[in-house]
Design an enzyme around this catalytic site. Sequence first.
Site, PDB file in Angstrom:
ATOM      1  N   ALA A   1       0.999 -27.864 -19.834  1.00 58.02           N
ATOM      2  CA  ALA A   1      -0.353 -28.927 -20.044  1.00 58.02           C
ATOM      3  C   ALA A   1       0.866 -30.202 -20.532  1.00 58.02           C
ATOM      4  O   ALA A   1       1.598 -30.732 -20.216  1.00 58.02           O
ATOM      5  CB  ALA A   1      -0.319 -28.590 -21.551  1.00 58.02           C
TER       6      ALA A   1
ATOM      7  N   GLY B   1       0.778 -23.474 -19.757  1.00 56.60           N
ATOM      8  CA  GLY B   1      -0.862 -22.926 -19.349  1.00 56.60           C
ATOM      9  C   GLY B   1      -0.998 -21.961 -17.909  1.00 56.60           C
ATOM     10  O   GLY B   1      -1.127 -21.663 -17.531  1.00 56.60           O
TER      11      GLY B   1
ATOM     12  N   GLU C   1      -0.883 -19.024 -18.072  1.00 54.78           N
ATOM     13  CA  GLU C   1      -1.608 -18.389 -18.906  1.00 54.78           C
ATOM     14  C   GLU C   1      -3.098 -18.383 -17.548  1.00 54.78           C
ATOM     15  O   GLU C   1      -4.423 -17.648 -17.716  1.00 54.78           O
ATOM     16  CB  GLU C   1      -1.985 -19.981 -20.002  1.00 54.78           C
TER      17      GLU C   1
ATOM     18  N   GLU D   1       5.568 -22.468 -25.486  1.00 60.65           N
ATOM     19  CA  GLU D   1       5.064 -23.476 -26.288  1.00 60.65           C
ATOM     20  C   GLU D   1       5.460 -23.419 -27.414  1.00 60.65           C
ATOM     21  O   GLU D   1       5.318 -25.083 -28.515  1.00 60.65           O
ATOM     22  CB  GLU D   1       3.654 -23.128 -26.640  1.00 60.65           C
TER      23      GLU D   1
END
Length: 562
Positions: free
Chosen positions: A65, A111, A114, A136
Site C-alpha cells: 500500500a 496489499g 491480498e 503489515e
Amino acid sequence: MTSIRIEKEDGIAIIWLDQPGERVNKISIELLDEFATAMTQLKEDPQVKGAVLISKKPDNFIAGADIDRFLKMRSPGEAAALSRKGHNLLNQLADSAKPVVAAIHGAALGGGLEVALACTARIVSDDPRTVMGLPEVRLGLLPGGGGTQRLPRLVGLQRALNLMLTGKNIYPRQAKRMGLVDYLVHPFGLLEAAKKIVLDLCEKRPKRKRRLSLVQKLLEGTPLTRKIIYKKAREIVMRQTMGNYPAPPRIIECVEAGMEKGFAAGMAAEEEKFDSLVLSPQSRQLIHLFLNMNSKKKNPAREKVRPVQTVAVLGAGFMGAGIASISAAEGMKVLLKDVAYEAVGKGEKTVWDELSGKVKKGALSSFGRDQIFSRISGRTDYKGFGAVELVVEAVFEDLKLKQEILAQVEAAVSENCIFASNTSSLPIKEIAKNARRPQQVVGMHYFSPVPRMPLLEIIETADTADWVTATAMEVGIRQGKTVIVVKDGPGFYTSRILAPLLHEALLILEEGGEIRQVDREMKRYGFPVGPLTLLDEVGIDVGAHVSGGVLGELFVSRGMSY
C-alpha cells in the site's frame, strides 16, 4: 496518466499494472478505482473469457500500500472506509464468473498479495526476486484487504497466523509447497503460462485442496481445537512483545472472528481493527521508522560513485565470511584472504552453509547458490589484488595490526583502491595515520551476523575523499544494507550510544541487581533484547576491549568510572 492498460489476445484480457513515474506499483485509491473500472469491462465484454493480472515493472508485482497516505489520516473511520472499498473490489474479483490469474514476478507484498489471494489462481516466477508476504505487522498494522480471511482458508490456520504475526517473506518454492500459489514457471514464460491457465480454468475449475498434515487437519478441524491454536498464539505474542504492540493481538482477533463467525464477520472485524491501528501511536512511529530506513537506501552522492566489481575481504572469520557472502550475492567478485588455508576453508564453508540454508528454505535455487559461491576465491597472499577496487579489512580489533595490514594492502593494490576497516571502535584517523593515501581510507562497520543485520555504519575522517564515502555507501546499498554515514570519533555512532546502556546495566548488577530482572524490565519497556543478553552475545571480552580504549577514555573524561 493511467496505471492500468488492457490488451486482448485470443479472448483473454491481459491487465498490465504500471504506475507511471514510480519504481514499484503500490495500492492507492486511484489504482483501486482504475481496477474497479477494468473489472467492470471484463465482466461486460462478451469476447473476454478470462484475464491475466500482471505487472510491467521489471521486478515488482505490487509492493504493498501507499503507506504515506496512512500518516495523513487523522479521523476515525478514514482507514475503515479505505479497507471497505478494497474489500468490495476484491470480493468482486474473487466472485468473478470469469477466471482471473495473478501472474507474479518480483515482490507481491501486503496489499499486493491480498490482490493475488482474491484471484482465481496464482502463478509465480521461480526467481530470487520473487517474494510474497503480509508484512503489515512490522508497521503496527494488520492486512486490511481481506488477508486475515483469505490466507487461513487457503494455507491453513496455523501457517497463516505464523506468516501474518511475523511478517516473514515467502519464496516461490515455499509458497508452492504450502498451497499459497498454484504454479511455478521460468520468468520468461510467465505470461504465456498464465494465459494457458486461464483457458484451462474456463473449461474446468478444479476443487482446491489444502495441503495440511493429519495433525494440522485435526487441530484446525473443529472450533474446540482451534481455540487451542488461538490461545497458544496469544501466549507467544504476549511473551515476545510484552504487550507493547497492539497489532498482533488484533490480527488473531480478526482471524478468529472469520473462522468462527463467518467470512463477513471477519471482514467487518478487519475493517474496524485496521482503522484503530492506523491511528495508533505505535503504527505512526513504525511507519516513520520504515520510511526513514528506506530513505537510507538511496545514495545522495551517486554522481561521485566509482564502479566496484571486485572486492577483497581480509579475515575469513564469521564477520569476513558474511561480508564476502553478501558481496558475492550482488554480483561482485570476492577475494577472501586469511593467513592460513585452514582459516580460508572455514570461511568458505561458512558462506556455503549460509547459502545452503537459503536453498533449504526455498529462498534460493541450488544453481543460484553455486553461482554466488563461484564468485568467491580464497587465498593466503595478495595475488590478484591489483584488480580490486575495494578492500574490506575484518581482522581483530588491534590498532597496530590494522596499520600493518593497511601498509601491506597499499603495496599490493592500485592507486585508486579504497581501504575500508570493519572496526567497531578504533579511530579511522589512527588506522590511516601512516597511510600513503589517507584520503582513500574509510570505516565500514558491519554488524553480526552480516547477512541478517541490516545496518552498515560508514565512518569518514576529515581526510576521506567524497568519492570514497559515496562509493562505500553505494556498495553497502547494493549489499542490501541500511547505510548511515558518521564522522570519525570515539565509538562512532552505534558503539557510542550503546556503551552507556551496557555500562549502566553492569553498574546495576554491581549494586545487587539480578541479570534476568534487568533484561526482563528492559524488554518490557520495549527493547527487543535485554542489555546483558546483548553483551553476552557480542562477547564480554569484546565489550571490555572496546570500553577500555578511546571510548572508555571519553566516558572517563565525562565522569563515568569503570
